[in-house]
Design a protein around this motif. Structure first.
Motif, mmCIF file in Angstrom:
data_model
loop_
_atom_site.group_PDB
_atom_site.id
_atom_site.type_symbol
_atom_site.label_atom_id
_atom_site.label_comp_id
_atom_site.label_asym_id
_atom_site.label_seq_id
_atom_site.Cartn_x
_atom_site.Cartn_y
_atom_site.Cartn_z
ATOM 1 N N ARG A 67 0.837 -1.216 0.062
ATOM 2 C CA ARG A 67 -0.015 -0.029 0.048
ATOM 3 C C ARG A 67 0.867 1.250 0.055
ATOM 4 O O ARG A 67 0.710 2.217 -0.637
ATOM 5 C CB ARG A 67 -1.015 0.034 1.272
ATOM 6 C CG ARG A 67 -1.983 -0.825 1.055
ATOM 7 C CD ARG A 67 -3.013 -0.782 2.204
ATOM 8 N NE ARG A 67 -3.897 -1.906 2.527
ATOM 9 C CZ ARG A 67 -4.607 -1.876 3.371
ATOM 10 N NH1 ARG A 67 -4.635 -0.981 4.503
ATOM 11 N NH2 ARG A 67 -5.720 -2.882 3.644
ATOM 12 N N SER A 68 1.815 1.318 0.829
ATOM 13 C CA SER A 68 2.816 2.495 0.780
ATOM 14 C C SER A 68 3.493 2.672 -0.335
ATOM 15 O O SER A 68 3.736 3.822 -0.828
ATOM 16 C CB SER A 68 3.826 2.444 2.118
ATOM 17 O OG SER A 68 4.639 1.147 1.748
ATOM 18 N N GLU A 69 3.901 1.470 -1.111
ATOM 19 C CA GLU A 69 4.514 1.778 -2.481
ATOM 20 C C GLU A 69 3.572 2.261 -3.337
ATOM 21 O O GLU A 69 3.827 3.038 -4.397
ATOM 22 C CB GLU A 69 5.173 0.323 -2.760
ATOM 23 C CG GLU A 69 6.264 -0.027 -2.007
ATOM 24 C CD GLU A 69 6.793 -1.381 -2.506
ATOM 25 O OE1 GLU A 69 6.071 -2.313 -3.278
ATOM 26 O OE2 GLU A 69 7.951 -1.956 -2.195
ATOM 27 N N ASP A 70 2.234 1.887 -3.338
ATOM 28 C CA ASP A 70 1.118 2.253 -4.161
ATOM 29 C C ASP A 70 0.785 3.835 -3.893
ATOM 30 O O ASP A 70 0.688 4.521 -4.841
ATOM 31 C CB ASP A 70 -0.040 1.659 -4.095
ATOM 32 C CG ASP A 70 0.012 0.123 -4.536
ATOM 33 O OD1 ASP A 70 0.978 -0.189 -5.487
ATOM 34 O OD2 ASP A 70 -0.919 -0.550 -4.296
ATOM 35 N N LEU A 72 2.993 6.045 -2.593
ATOM 36 C CA LEU A 72 3.967 6.759 -3.149
ATOM 37 C C LEU A 72 4.196 7.013 -4.546
ATOM 38 O O LEU A 72 4.500 7.977 -5.141
ATOM 39 C CB LEU A 72 5.764 6.139 -2.731
ATOM 40 C CG LEU A 72 6.754 6.631 -2.930
ATOM 41 C CD1 LEU A 72 6.929 7.889 -2.318
ATOM 42 C CD2 LEU A 72 8.144 5.728 -2.511
ATOM 43 N N GLN A 73 3.760 5.893 -5.291
ATOM 44 C CA GLN A 73 3.761 6.069 -6.859
ATOM 45 C C GLN A 73 2.799 7.194 -7.184
ATOM 46 O O GLN A 73 2.867 7.840 -7.916
ATOM 47 C CB GLN A 73 3.691 4.722 -7.264
ATOM 48 C CG GLN A 73 3.475 4.772 -9.079
ATOM 49 C CD GLN A 73 4.773 4.866 -9.446
ATOM 50 O OE1 GLN A 73 5.946 4.514 -8.905
ATOM 51 N NE2 GLN A 73 4.779 5.900 -10.539
ATOM 52 N N GLN A 74 1.421 7.048 -6.633
ATOM 53 C CA GLN A 74 0.425 8.013 -6.755
ATOM 54 C C GLN A 74 1.044 9.471 -6.548
ATOM 55 O O GLN A 74 0.707 10.278 -7.084
ATOM 56 C CB GLN A 74 -0.884 7.679 -5.903
ATOM 57 C CG GLN A 74 -1.279 6.548 -6.258
ATOM 58 C CD GLN A 74 -2.549 6.047 -5.355
ATOM 59 O OE1 GLN A 74 -2.906 6.807 -4.396
ATOM 60 N NE2 GLN A 74 -3.434 5.374 -5.689
ATOM 61 N N GLN A 76 4.195 10.430 -6.363
ATOM 62 C CA GLN A 76 5.084 10.944 -7.405
ATOM 63 C C GLN A 76 4.444 11.099 -8.761
ATOM 64 O O GLN A 76 4.792 12.099 -9.442
ATOM 65 C CB GLN A 76 6.062 9.771 -7.754
ATOM 66 C CG GLN A 76 7.061 9.475 -6.538
ATOM 67 C CD GLN A 76 7.832 8.265 -6.711
ATOM 68 O OE1 GLN A 76 7.630 7.224 -7.617
ATOM 69 N NE2 GLN A 76 8.970 8.189 -5.877
ATOM 70 N N ASP A 77 3.470 10.215 -9.224
ATOM 71 C CA ASP A 77 2.612 10.782 -10.305
ATOM 72 C C ASP A 77 1.899 11.903 -10.269
ATOM 73 O O ASP A 77 1.989 12.907 -11.299
ATOM 74 C CB ASP A 77 1.497 9.813 -10.626
ATOM 75 C CG ASP A 77 2.095 8.292 -11.315
ATOM 76 O OD1 ASP A 77 3.462 8.143 -11.436
ATOM 77 O OD2 ASP A 77 1.304 7.407 -11.166
#
Length: 114
Positions: A67-70, A72-74, A76-77
């Motif tokens: 979840r934290s990786e998702d 973080l990706q959001q 960054q996007d």
């Protein structure tokens, strides 16, 4: 004859006490074995529950990492999208951008004087 009757009664008493004593010893031994079996069962159950809890914690940890990786990706996007929109706006309206920056600087300067 009286002595033999007394001896018989005493013999019966001693036999009865010995029987009771043997029965109690057997019961104590049975209880010991049952307690040992219960201890072993509780130990196995505790180990099993420990493994189960550890597996659940590991699964929760892995889920949290995913979840934290998702997230973080959001983020960054979103940052990249916002930066490209700002660049595009500056390219389309350079004079308005310079005017807005000057107005913002003037407001900051006026607030700093107070």
């Amino acid at each position: 004859m009286a002595a033999s009757i007394l001896d018989q009664v005493r013999g019966k008493r001693n036999g009865t006490f010995q029987d009771i004593e043997a029965t109690i010893e057997d019961q104590v031994e049975t209880l010991r074995s049952e307690i040992a079996a219960l201890t072993k069962l509780i130990s196995k159950n505790s180990a099993s529950q420990g493994k189960k809890v550890r597996n659940q914690a590991e699964a929760g940890y892995e889920d949290l990492i995913a979840r934290s990786e998702d997230l973080l990706q959001q983020l960054q996007d979103g940052y990249a999208r916002g930066a490209s929109e700002v660049r595009e706006t500056v390219r389309r309206h350079p004079a308005a951008t310079i005017g807005a920056a000057a107005a913002f600087g003037l407001v900051i300067a006026l607030l700093a004087r107070r």
